[in-house]
Design a protein around this motif. Structure first.
Motif, PDB file in Angstrom:
ATOM      1  N   GLN A 163       0.842  -1.210   0.000  1.00  0.00           N
ATOM      2  CA  GLN A 163       0.000   0.000   0.000  1.00  0.00           C
ATOM      3  C   GLN A 163       0.868   1.248   0.000  1.00  0.00           C
ATOM      4  O   GLN A 163       1.907   1.313   0.661  1.00  0.00           O
ATOM      5  CB  GLN A 163      -0.908  -0.004   1.226  1.00  0.00           C
ATOM      6  N   ARG A 164       0.429   2.257  -0.736  1.00  0.00           N
ATOM      7  CA  ARG A 164       1.175   3.513  -0.807  1.00  0.00           C
ATOM      8  C   ARG A 164       0.812   4.387   0.386  1.00  0.00           C
ATOM      9  O   ARG A 164      -0.364   4.583   0.698  1.00  0.00           O
ATOM     10  CB  ARG A 164       0.843   4.247  -2.114  1.00  0.00           C
ATOM     11  N   LEU A 165       1.822   4.910   1.069  1.00  0.00           N
ATOM     12  CA  LEU A 165       1.592   5.834   2.167  1.00  0.00           C
ATOM     13  C   LEU A 165       1.235   7.219   1.621  1.00  0.00           C
ATOM     14  O   LEU A 165       1.572   7.538   0.472  1.00  0.00           O
ATOM     15  CB  LEU A 165       2.830   5.942   3.053  1.00  0.00           C
ATOM     16  N   PRO A 166       0.588   8.063   2.414  1.00  0.00           N
ATOM     17  CA  PRO A 166       0.312   9.431   1.965  1.00  0.00           C
ATOM     18  C   PRO A 166       1.603  10.131   1.551  1.00  0.00           C
ATOM     19  O   PRO A 166       2.685   9.830   2.067  1.00  0.00           O
ATOM     20  CB  PRO A 166      -0.311  10.086   3.204  1.00  0.00           C
ATOM     21  N   SER A 167       1.490  11.058   0.616  1.00  0.00           N
ATOM     22  CA  SER A 167       2.663  11.818   0.187  1.00  0.00           C
ATOM     23  C   SER A 167       3.244  12.591   1.362  1.00  0.00           C
ATOM     24  O   SER A 167       2.594  12.742   2.417  1.00  0.00           O
ATOM     25  CB  SER A 167       2.277  12.798  -0.924  1.00  0.00           C
ATOM     26  N   ILE A 168       4.454  13.076   1.188  1.00  0.00           N
ATOM     27  CA  ILE A 168       5.113  13.823   2.263  1.00  0.00           C
ATOM     28  C   ILE A 168       4.260  15.018   2.687  1.00  0.00           C
ATOM     29  O   ILE A 168       4.044  15.254   3.883  1.00  0.00           O
ATOM     30  CB  ILE A 168       6.507  14.273   1.796  1.00  0.00           C
ATOM     31  N   ARG A 169       3.753  15.761   1.713  1.00  0.00           N
ATOM     32  CA  ARG A 169       2.958  16.947   2.033  1.00  0.00           C
ATOM     33  C   ARG A 169       1.640  16.561   2.721  1.00  0.00           C
ATOM     34  O   ARG A 169       1.231  17.195   3.706  1.00  0.00           O
ATOM     35  CB  ARG A 169       2.688  17.739   0.751  1.00  0.00           C
ATOM     36  N   ALA A 170       1.002  15.498   2.212  1.00  0.00           N
ATOM     37  CA  ALA A 170      -0.268  15.071   2.805  1.00  0.00           C
ATOM     38  C   ALA A 170      -0.063  14.551   4.227  1.00  0.00           C
ATOM     39  O   ALA A 170      -0.851  14.851   5.133  1.00  0.00           O
ATOM     40  CB  ALA A 170      -0.918  13.990   1.928  1.00  0.00           C
ATOM     41  N   MET A 171       0.991  13.770   4.432  1.00  0.00           N
ATOM     42  CA  MET A 171       1.253  13.239   5.762  1.00  0.00           C
ATOM     43  C   MET A 171       1.579  14.359   6.747  1.00  0.00           C
ATOM     44  O   MET A 171       1.137  14.340   7.907  1.00  0.00           O
ATOM     45  CB  MET A 171       2.406  12.238   5.701  1.00  0.00           C
ATOM     46  N   VAL A 197       8.718  14.543   8.150  1.00  0.00           N
ATOM     47  CA  VAL A 197       8.193  13.421   7.364  1.00  0.00           C
ATOM     48  C   VAL A 197       9.288  12.839   6.465  1.00  0.00           C
ATOM     49  O   VAL A 197       9.439  11.616   6.367  1.00  0.00           O
ATOM     50  CB  VAL A 197       6.983  13.867   6.521  1.00  0.00           C
ATOM     51  N   VAL A 198      10.054  13.717   5.810  1.00  0.00           N
ATOM     52  CA  VAL A 198      11.138  13.246   4.937  1.00  0.00           C
ATOM     53  C   VAL A 198      12.125  12.405   5.729  1.00  0.00           C
ATOM     54  O   VAL A 198      12.535  11.312   5.305  1.00  0.00           O
ATOM     55  CB  VAL A 198      11.852  14.443   4.274  1.00  0.00           C
ATOM     56  N   SER A 199      12.512  12.896   6.915  1.00  0.00           N
ATOM     57  CA  SER A 199      13.471  12.172   7.748  1.00  0.00           C
ATOM     58  C   SER A 199      12.911  10.823   8.185  1.00  0.00           C
ATOM     59  O   SER A 199      13.599   9.797   8.128  1.00  0.00           O
ATOM     60  CB  SER A 199      13.834  13.024   8.967  1.00  0.00           C
ATOM     61  N   ALA A 200      11.642  10.811   8.616  1.00  0.00           N
ATOM     62  CA  ALA A 200      11.043   9.562   9.091  1.00  0.00           C
ATOM     63  C   ALA A 200      10.891   8.552   7.955  1.00  0.00           C
ATOM     64  O   ALA A 200      11.210   7.367   8.121  1.00  0.00           O
ATOM     65  CB  ALA A 200       9.680   9.852   9.718  1.00  0.00           C
TER      66      ALA A 200
END
Length: 446
Positions: free
Chosen positions: A20-28, A39-42
């Motif tokens: 499954q695809r996770l939400p995009s960086i901006r959406a998350m 989010v990018v780091s995680a």
């Protein structure tokens, strides 16, 4: 609980299905009300943990099947054997942050680029898939390694003086087997790679630790040892010393080499972290020209821990006996792996990759040092690059309990004793800054 820990717990609990695809960086970031950087780091760390798979242009996808990815050990069965290095190496990557390890995070590797190089290698050298390689090493690779050494450390080593090995570990093993007889005293850094100490003892040698300073080995201590004992060799890190991150100043390098000539011992230079250093760096081999220095390098640290490709450059008289030992112990390095390294050296891929890693490590060093200093930690050396920090806290003369508490939080460090020759290093631990993050810094509050 930090953002990384929350997402990691959700993945292990099976909130998202495999693939499954996770939400995009901006959406998350918007959903969880955190910064884009968080989010990018995680996401990057979770890719490195093996929980997510990054697909260029598409996003991050779940790489595990919920809690099935990391089953708990049966009740009553020890999770890991007692040796701390074995525990760290064998711990499930998806369940633990291996902050004390000696390799780069998986997310730092350009896997698409490496995959393309692998496909090119397979097309160009299909015989390397099924045949034994050249025992001394694939000739075109040794030619490129000769040029690489000339450019990187100003060392003139003809291809005939270069031998490829199964990582730096085999190079150290071959040299130790060739040089040492039972009872020989062997100098090593103090602290140092614990496996090297075991290897020397396995060959019958008696390791003697020489304290490592910020600029190199302690020459005063070295003089005291040489006044009392005859020494066979000095196994020494030159660039970004493991575990302190120290370097090698020209004066210290010259001092050790001068004493090697006066007391007739060999310097075995372990330079496996040399490619993490931007620009020129000081080595023993540059000063000596392989008269009484064996220079060892590796691509396992900079490319992949599973790519066991190392090499050594040595005096001409040592080439034949070392090749005979290699034939007896491993026959040859897998030919396909040698051709792969040749491919990325030849087309400039490796140089671009190394420069990118150098920049990231310099940034991570600043981040880790600042965060840990804020919490009272101190360092014998404050490196400008490389992977390692040798850290202490004035309130913790013994880090044993602290390291055990971190393990309960799934953060693994090696105790200072894992790097000891004879000194007491219970107050220190090695931190790999490439795996460090602001979220992890909270666990270091004393």
């Amino acid at each position: 609980m930090g953002f990384y820990d929350e997402i990691r717990a959700d993945l292990l609990a099976g909130r998202w299905e495999r693939g499954q695809r996770l939400p995009s960086i901006r959406a998350m970031a918007a959903q969880r009300r955190v910064s884009l950087h968080t989010v990018v780091s995680a996401y990057g760390r979770l890719v490195g943990d093996g929980l997510l798979e990054a697909q260029q242009g598409r996003g991050c996808f779940v790489a595990i099947q919920g809690a099935l990815a990391a089953p708990a050990p049966p009740a009553g069965e020890p999770a890991l054997p007692g040796d701390p290095l074995f525990r760290l190496l064998q711990a499930p990557t998806g369940r633990y942050v291996k902050l004390g390890c000696g390799w780069l995070p998986a997310s730092w590797r350009d896997t698409d680029l490496l995959a393309r190089a692998i496909r090119r290698t397979a097309r160009l050298g299909q015989s390397g898939l099924v045949e034994y390689g050249d025992i001394q090493g694939y000739v075109p690779l040794r030619q490129l390694l000769s040029a690489h050494l000339r450019q990187a450390v100003r060392l003139e080593a003809v291809p005939g003086q270069v031998i490829t090995t199964l990582g730096a570990t085999q190079a150290l093993d071959l040299v130790a087997r060739h040089l040492l007889c039972p009872g020989d005293r062997v100098l090593v850094d103090e602290p140092c790679n614990g496996n090297l100490v075991r290897l020397i003892r396995l060959c019958g040698g008696v390791p003697v630790g020489v304290p490592r300073r910020e600029d190199g080995p302690d020459l005063g201590f070295l003089d005291e040892v040489l006044a009392r004992h005859r020494v066979r060799a000095f196994f020494c890190n030159s660039t970004f010393h493991n575990p302190t991150g120290a370097g090698l100043a020209p004066q210290a390098a010259f001092g050790v080499l001068k004493r090697a000539m006066e007391h007739d011992f060999l310097i075995v230079e372990d330079d496996v972290y040399g490619d993490f250093h931007p620009g020129g760096r000081q080595t023993f081999a540059e000063l000596d020209g392989l008269e009484r220095v064996v220079h060892i390098g590796s691509f396992s640290k900079s490319l992949s821990a599973s790519l066991r490709i190392g090499y050594l450059a040595c005096p001409k008289a040592m080439v034949e006996p070392l090749i005979r030992l290699k034939l007896l112990t491993s026959v040859a390095v897998p030919g396909f792996c040698e051709r792969f390294v040749h491919t990325i050296l030849a087309d400039g891929t490796y140089l671009r990759h190394a420069r990118a890693i150098q920049r990231r490590l310099a940034t991570q060093q600043q981040l880790a040092q600042k965060a840990l200093r804020k919490r009272g930690w101190r360092f014998d050396v404050a490196p400008a690059g490389g992977m390692f920090l040798w850290a202490r806290h004035p309130a913790l003369p013994d880090l044993t309990d602290f390291i055990a508490r971190l393990e309960e939080k799934r953060i693994l460090l090696l105790p200072g004793s894992a790097f000891s020759v004879s000194a007491d290093h219970r107050s220190a631990t090695r931190i790999n800054v490439a795996h460090f993050s602001p979220e992890l810094a909270r666990a270091f509050q004393v």
